[in-house]
Design a protein around this motif. Structure first.
Motif, PDB file in Angstrom:
ATOM      1  N   PHE A 523     -20.331  18.566  37.276  1.00  0.00           N
ATOM      2  CA  PHE A 523     -21.467  19.041  36.479  1.00  0.00           C
ATOM      3  C   PHE A 523     -21.312  18.556  35.040  1.00  0.00           C
ATOM      4  CE2 PHE A 523     -20.689  21.865  39.971  1.00  0.00           C
ATOM      5  CZ  PHE A 523     -21.947  22.117  40.495  1.00  0.00           C
ATOM      6  N   GLN A 524     -22.372  17.875  34.517  1.00  0.00           N
ATOM      7  CA  GLN A 524     -22.351  17.405  33.129  1.00  0.00           C
ATOM      8  C   GLN A 524     -23.343  18.240  32.313  1.00  0.00           C
ATOM      9  OE1 GLN A 524     -23.333  13.236  32.349  1.00  0.00           O
ATOM     10  NE2 GLN A 524     -21.809  13.236  30.685  1.00  0.00           N
ATOM     11  N   PRO A 525     -22.827  18.943  31.278  1.00  0.00           N
ATOM     12  CA  PRO A 525     -23.684  19.858  30.494  1.00  0.00           C
ATOM     13  C   PRO A 525     -24.769  19.127  29.706  1.00  0.00           C
ATOM     14  CG  PRO A 525     -21.348  20.362  30.204  1.00  0.00           C
ATOM     15  CD  PRO A 525     -21.413  19.030  30.895  1.00  0.00           C
ATOM     16  N   THR A 531     -31.076  23.200  18.443  1.00  0.00           N
ATOM     17  CA  THR A 531     -30.327  24.457  18.301  1.00  0.00           C
ATOM     18  C   THR A 531     -28.864  24.329  18.696  1.00  0.00           C
ATOM     19  OG1 THR A 531     -30.829  25.171  20.560  1.00  0.00           O
ATOM     20  CG2 THR A 531     -32.440  25.716  18.834  1.00  0.00           C
ATOM     21  N   GLY A 532     -28.504  23.273  19.446  1.00  0.00           N
ATOM     22  CA  GLY A 532     -27.145  23.137  19.940  1.00  0.00           C
ATOM     23  C   GLY A 532     -26.825  24.062  21.101  1.00  0.00           C
ATOM     24  N   GLN A 533     -27.846  24.738  21.612  1.00  0.00           N
ATOM     25  CA  GLN A 533     -27.635  25.703  22.702  1.00  0.00           C
ATOM     26  C   GLN A 533     -27.424  24.976  24.036  1.00  0.00           C
ATOM     27  OE1 GLN A 533     -30.912  28.394  23.208  1.00  0.00           O
ATOM     28  NE2 GLN A 533     -29.971  29.496  24.913  1.00  0.00           N
ATOM     29  N   LEU A 534     -26.485  25.480  24.831  1.00  0.00           N
ATOM     30  CA  LEU A 534     -26.270  24.949  26.178  1.00  0.00           C
ATOM     31  C   LEU A 534     -27.416  25.429  27.076  1.00  0.00           C
ATOM     32  CD1 LEU A 534     -24.347  23.450  28.145  1.00  0.00           C
ATOM     33  CD2 LEU A 534     -23.273  25.659  28.598  1.00  0.00           C
ATOM     34  N   VAL A 717     -25.200   9.971  25.531  1.00  0.00           N
ATOM     35  CA  VAL A 717     -24.917  10.238  24.113  1.00  0.00           C
ATOM     36  C   VAL A 717     -23.398  10.248  23.927  1.00  0.00           C
ATOM     37  CG1 VAL A 717     -25.191  11.862  22.202  1.00  0.00           C
ATOM     38  CG2 VAL A 717     -27.031  11.589  23.888  1.00  0.00           C
ATOM     39  N   GLU A 718     -22.889   9.221  23.212  1.00  0.00           N
ATOM     40  CA  GLU A 718     -21.443   9.036  23.120  1.00  0.00           C
ATOM     41  C   GLU A 718     -20.863   9.415  21.755  1.00  0.00           C
ATOM     42  OE1 GLU A 718     -19.978   8.214  25.863  1.00  0.00           O
ATOM     43  OE2 GLU A 718     -21.808   7.740  26.962  1.00  0.00           O
ATOM     44  N   ASP A 719     -21.717   9.603  20.736  1.00  0.00           N
ATOM     45  CA  ASP A 719     -21.183   9.912  19.395  1.00  0.00           C
ATOM     46  C   ASP A 719     -22.190  10.730  18.608  1.00  0.00           C
ATOM     47  OD1 ASP A 719     -23.070   7.998  18.226  1.00  0.00           O
ATOM     48  OD2 ASP A 719     -21.731   6.458  19.046  1.00  0.00           O
ATOM     49  N   PHE A 738     -20.177  12.755  24.448  1.00  0.00           N
ATOM     50  CA  PHE A 738     -19.978  13.420  23.160  1.00  0.00           C
ATOM     51  C   PHE A 738     -20.046  14.934  23.325  1.00  0.00           C
ATOM     52  CE2 PHE A 738     -21.724  15.090  19.094  1.00  0.00           C
ATOM     53  CZ  PHE A 738     -20.630  14.794  18.291  1.00  0.00           C
ATOM     54  N   ILE A 739     -20.831  15.362  24.302  1.00  0.00           N
ATOM     55  CA  ILE A 739     -20.937  16.803  24.590  1.00  0.00           C
ATOM     56  C   ILE A 739     -19.871  17.195  25.607  1.00  0.00           C
ATOM     57  CG2 ILE A 739     -22.466  18.603  25.513  1.00  0.00           C
ATOM     58  CD1 ILE A 739     -24.760  16.490  24.611  1.00  0.00           C
TER      59      ILE A 739
END
Length: 757
Positions: A523-525, A531-534, A717-719, A738-739
Motif C-alpha cells: 500500500f502506497q499512501p 493540508t498534508g492530511q493522509l 513525487v520524489e522530492d 517522498f511521502i
C-alpha cells in the motif's frame, strides 16, 4: 441360385472367401460331431475337458457341489442384456442359456454396471462374459467364435452439427461408459478430448442432456433403444463406425472352459438355436435405421453348418450346396462392407475433410516414420494465412474457402512430403528444404495473382539441427512462426534465442492453475497537498514466487494481461483493499484505498457482484474503495462498462483514470465513462521541475481537470520541490517516495499510526 453362382464365379476373390468359410465350417462340425467311444455323436467335451465352473450351490441330497457356468452381463445394456425386477433378459442372456443347454452345464447370471462386471470377470467371479473383440482384449482373454457385429455412433442434441468421426471431437467433452470399448479406444488413440466417464449408457446420455458433456460415443443398438423408449431429445450425429465383433470371452488360462464354450456355441449354431434366438430379438438389436454393418453371423454359420451336414449326410444335394454358396456369398459381402467401412473410418480419422490433407496426429506419424529412416536433411515449415478472419469478414466465407483450396492445390502439386492443415488458416509441410523454398516462393509471389488478398508468414525448423522428432520440430517451427509475426518478418528459421522465457512459462503455468502462492498487496499512501492530511492509499501487487523469487509487476503483469489472466490479480487486490479498508474503518480511521482495474475486468458481467460480495463479506463500506482505470486497451463493450461504473458510483465507489496522458484512450474514457479523478503519470511528474515541457503538460492537464470538475492525483513525487510546484499549479493529491514507498500491510498500518500521531 444360378445367378448367385455366376456372380461368385465371376469374382475369384469372393469365390475364395466362400470356399474358405465352407471349409472352416466343415472342420468345425467335424470337431463337434466326432463319435465318442459308444459310437454316438456329441458336442459335450469329455470329463477331462469339462470346465472348472464356479461352485455356486451344494446339492441337498448328495452333499456334492453343483457345477454352474456364471455368465456376466451389463445390467443396463438393453436389448443385449439387462435386468428387470431381478430377472436377466436380452439377446446375450438367451444365447447364453442356449449354449449352456447345448453344453449340458447349468448357467447362472451375474449382472451389474460394466466396470464392476468386467472387474468381477478379471477376478474370476464370472466365468464367461460377452464383449467386443479388440487387439488389446485378445491379449488378455480367449474369445469364442463371434456371434454378432455391433457398431458405435456419436450422440448429441439435434441442434449440434454432425460429427463424422471421433477425431473431429478436438477440445470437446465426450461421455463414455467406464472401461467400455469406446473408453479404451479414445485413450489408445489419444484423441484430444475431455472424457466424461459414466457407469452406464443411460448415464452417458444423461450427461449430454444435463450439459455435463457435449457428445457421447455409445453402442448404436443400445443408445437407439434408450432414446426411443425414454423419448430423449437426442439423436445420432454420425454414421455408424468402429464395427466390432461380439463374442464370449473367458480367462486366458482356462483352456478347458474355452474348449467347452466353443464346442457348445458351435452346436448351438449348427442346431439352429442361434437363429431362433436371433429372430426373437432381431427387431430390437438392429437399430431403427439403415446401418453400414449390423449383419448377424448366424447367416453365414447356419448356412455353413448346413453345407457341412450336406457333405457328410447328403452328398448328392446340389440345391443345398447352392444355398450354402449363396449364404457364404452374403457373409463375404457383409465382411467386405465391414472392411470398406473400417477403411473409410480410418481415412476420415487420418485426413482432414475440407482439404484432404493429413490431420495433425497422422502428419506427426508420417514425419516420425520418415525421420526414423535418417534422411540427410529435411525441413518442417508452419505457415499461416495472415488476417484470415478479416478476409472472411470482408470478402465472405466463400472467398475464404476458395483461398484454402488454392493453397491445398499448391501443396499437392509441389510438395512430395506430408502436409497438414491445423485449421484457422494454419498449415504445416515436411519435405526437402529446396522443395519447401520453391513452394514458399510460389506461394508468396508467382501464385499470389490467383488470390490477390492472401498474405503469409512462416516459421521453419530443420532436421537434424533443430530436433530429431516431429513434436520437437513442430514446437521449434511454431516458435519461429510466433517470432516472425512479432518481428513482422515474412519467414524465420528457428534458433535457440526464440525459446520462450522460463520465467514467462512459470508465470503462465501459475495463472493457468490458479497457483498464485506468494502474491500479496502493498500500500502506497496518498496525501492532500494543501493540508498534508493522509487521505488514501493505492493497493499494488507484489509476488514472492516460490521458485523464481521476488518478481516486480513489470515482469508478470503485462504478460498475464495479454493472455487474459489479469482478472485473477484484480480480484486479489480488490479483496485485500476492501479487507484493509474495513479494518481501518473499525479502528475509526477510514481511508480510501485505490485498486487498478482494466476495461476487461469491467466488461466481466460478474464484476459488480464480485465487488458487492467482497464488501459485504469483509463488512466494509463502498465509499472506502476507488477504482483506477488503466489505459492499456479499450473495449467495445462501452455501454455495459458505463452502466457498471454508474451502478458502482451510486454505491459510493469513485473512478479514476490511471496514468492519464500515456494511453491512447484517455479522452475516450472521459467521454464514455463517469469519471471523478485524473491521475497524472509519473513520467511527467518526475522531471517537471527540470523540464518545462513536462511542467506545461501537467499544467494543461490540471486546467482540463478543473474545467471538467475532476480531482487530480500526481504519482511519482520524489522530492519537496516537486510537491511544492504541484501545489502552486493546483494539483489536489500527491503520491510517491517522498511521502512513502509502497509498504506491506503491517508496515502500512504502522505508518498510519506514526503519521496520525
Amino acid at each position: 441360385m444360378l445367378r448367385i453362382s455366376e456372380a461368385i464365379s465371376d469374382n475369384p476373390w469372393r469365390m475364395k472367401r466362400a470356399i474358405f468359410f465352407i471349409f472352416w465350417s466343415f472342420l468345425t462340425l467335424l470337431i463337434v460331431t466326432i463319435p465318442d467311444a459308444t459310437g454316438s455323436a456329441t458336442a459335450t467335451p469329455t470329463t477331462a475337458e469339462t470346465p472348472t465352473a464356479a461352485i455356486t450351490a451344494i446339492d441337498p441330497l448328495t452333499g456334492t457341489p453343483e457345477r454352474r457356468i456364471t455368465f456376466g452381463g451389463n445390467s443396463g445394456y438393453q436389448p443385449f442384456e439387462w435386468e428387470d425386477q431381478g430377472m436377466p433378459l436380452g439377446f446375450n442372456i438367451d444365447l447364453a442359456k442356449a449354449v449352456s443347454k447345448a453344453g449340458d452345464i447349468p448357467a447362472e447370471f451375474k449382472l451389474g454396471n460394466w466396470a464392476e462386471i468386467l472387474e468381477a470377470f478379471e477376478q474370476g467371479e464370472v466365468d464367461v462374459l460377452a464383449m467386443y473383440v479388440s487387439d488389446e482384449r485378445a491379449r488378455l482373454f480367449r474369445f469364442s467364435t463371434p456371434f454378432y457385429v455391433v457398431n458405435h455412433a456419436i450422440y448429441g442434441a439435434p441442434t449440434q452439427l454432425p460429427i463424422p468421426q471421433p477425431v473431429d471431437f478436438t477440445g470437446q467433452r465426450v461421455a463414455v461408459e467406464t472401461r467400455s470399448y469406446a473408453h479404451e479406444e479414445l485413450l489408445a488413440k489419444k484423441f484430444n478430448v475431455e472424457l466424461v466417464l459414466t457407469d452406464s449408457t443411460e448415464g452417458a446420455l444423461n450427461a449430454v442432456l444435463l450439459g455435463e458433456a457435449d457428445y457421447a460415443i455409445l453402442t448404436e443398438s443400445v443408445a437407439e433403444n434408450l432414446i426411443a423408449d425414454s423419448e430423449l431429445p437426442l439423436e445420432s450425429l454420425s454414421p455408424p463406425f468402429w464395427p466390432r465383433n461380439y463374442a464370449f470371452a473367458v480367462q486366458f488360462e482356462r483352456k478347458d472352459l474355452y474348449a467347452w464354450l466353443e464346442g457348445a456355441l458351435s452346436q448351438t449354431i449348427a442346431s439352429d438355436q442361434y437363429q431362433a434366438v436371433y429372430e426373437k430379438w432381431e427387431s430390437e438389436i438392429r437399430p431403427g435405421r439403415d446401418s453400414y454393418i449390423q449383419v448377424p453371423f448366424y447367416v453365414g454359420y447356419t448356412a455353413l453348418a448346413a453345407i457341412a451336414l450336406t457333405v457328410i449326410f447328403f452328398l448328392t444335394s446340389w440345391t443345398l450346396r447352392l444355398r450354402v454358396i449363396s449364404k457364404s456369398f452374403d457373409l463375404g459381402t457383409a465382411m467386405e462392407r465391414a472392411d470398406r467401412s473400417e477403411n473409410n473410418a480410418q481415412h476420415i480419422a487420418d485426413y482432414e475433410t475440407e482439404t484432404g490433407l493429413c490431420r495433425p496426429h497422422y502428419f506427426a506419424e508420417m514425419v516420425d516414420k520418415t525421420l526414423k529412416q535418417k534422411p540427410a536433411s529435411c525441413e518442417l515449415m508452419i505457415f499461416k494465412l495472415v488476417h484470415l478472419s478479416e478476409v472472411r469478414g470482408t470478402l465472405g466465407q466463400a472467398y475464404s474457402s476458395e483461398l484454402i483450396k488454392h493453397i491445398t492445390m499448391l501443396l499437392k502439386d509441389q510438395i512430395t512430403g506430408p502436409s497438414c492443415y491445423f485449421g484457422r488458416g494454419i498449415f504445416a509441410v515436411f519435405s526437402d528444404p529446396s522443395e519447401i523454398e520453391l513452394f514458399f516462393e510460389s506461394l508468396s509471389t508467382k501464385q499470389i495473382e490467383a488470390m490477390p488478398y492472401a498474405q503469409y508468414v512462416a516459421g521453419s525448423a530443420c532436421f537434424p539441427e533443430h530436433g530429431s522428432a516431429c513434436g520437437v520440430l513442430l514446437d521449434h517451427a511454431d516458435a519461429a512462426l510466433s517470432m516472425a509475426v512479432y518481428r513482422n518478418k515474412h519467414r524465420l528459421v528457428y534458433d535457440s534465442s526464440m525459446d520462450p522465457s522460463t520465467t514467462d512459462q512459470a508465470v503462465v503455468t501459475a495463472f493457468r492453475t490458479h497457483s498464485l502462492k506468494g502474491m500479496y498487496a502493498v500500500f502506497q499512501p496518498q496525501i492532500d497537498i494543501k493540508t498534508g492530511q493522509l487521505i488514501g492509499a493505492e493497493a499494488l501487487v507484489r509476488w514472492q514466487h516460490p521458485t523464481l523469487g521476488a518478481l516486480t509487476p513489470d515482469e508478470f503483469v503485462p504478460l498475464v494481461e495479454k493472455l487474459g489472466y489479469i482478472s485473477q490479480i484484480t480480484k486479489l487486490m480488490l479483496n485485500e483493499a476492501i479487507r484493509v479498508s474495513a479494518l481501518l474503518r473499525k479502528q475509526n480511521r477510514p481511508l480510501v484505498t485505490s485498486v487498478n482495474v482494466s476495461v476487461h475486468d469491467l466488461a466481466d458481467p460478474n464484476f459488480f457482484e464480485t465487488i458487492k460480495s467482497a464488501v459485504e463479506h469483509f463488512k466494509g463500506e463502498f465509499c472506502d474503495l476507488k477504482l483506477e482505470l488503466t489505459e492499456t486497451s479499450f473495449s467495445s463493450e462501452i455501454g455495459h462498462i458505463s452502466d457498471t461504473l454508474v451502478r458502482l458510483n451510486e454505491l459510493g465507489i469513485k473512478v479514476s483514470i490511471d496514468d492519464f496522458g500515456t494511453g491512447y484512450s484517455s479522452l475516450a474514457y472521459l467521454s464514455a465513462f463517469p469519471i471523478q479523478e485524473l491521475k497524472i503519470d509519473r513520467a511527467f511528474v518526475t522531471g517537471m521541475v527540470e523540464h518545462e515541457k513536462n511542467c506545461n503538460i501537467i499544467r494543461a492537464t490540471l486546467v482540463l481537470a478543473d474545467h471538467l470538475k475532476l480531482k487530480t492525483v500526481a504519482e511519482g513525487v520524489e522530492d519537496e520541490k516537486t510537491l511544492t510546484l504541484l501545489d502552486e499549479l493546483g494539483c489536489s493529491v500527491a503520491q510517491g517516495y517522498f511521502i512513502s514507498k509502497p509498504l506491506p500491510e503491517a508496515e502500512f498500518l504502522k505508518f498510519i499510526d506514526n503519521y496520525l500521531a
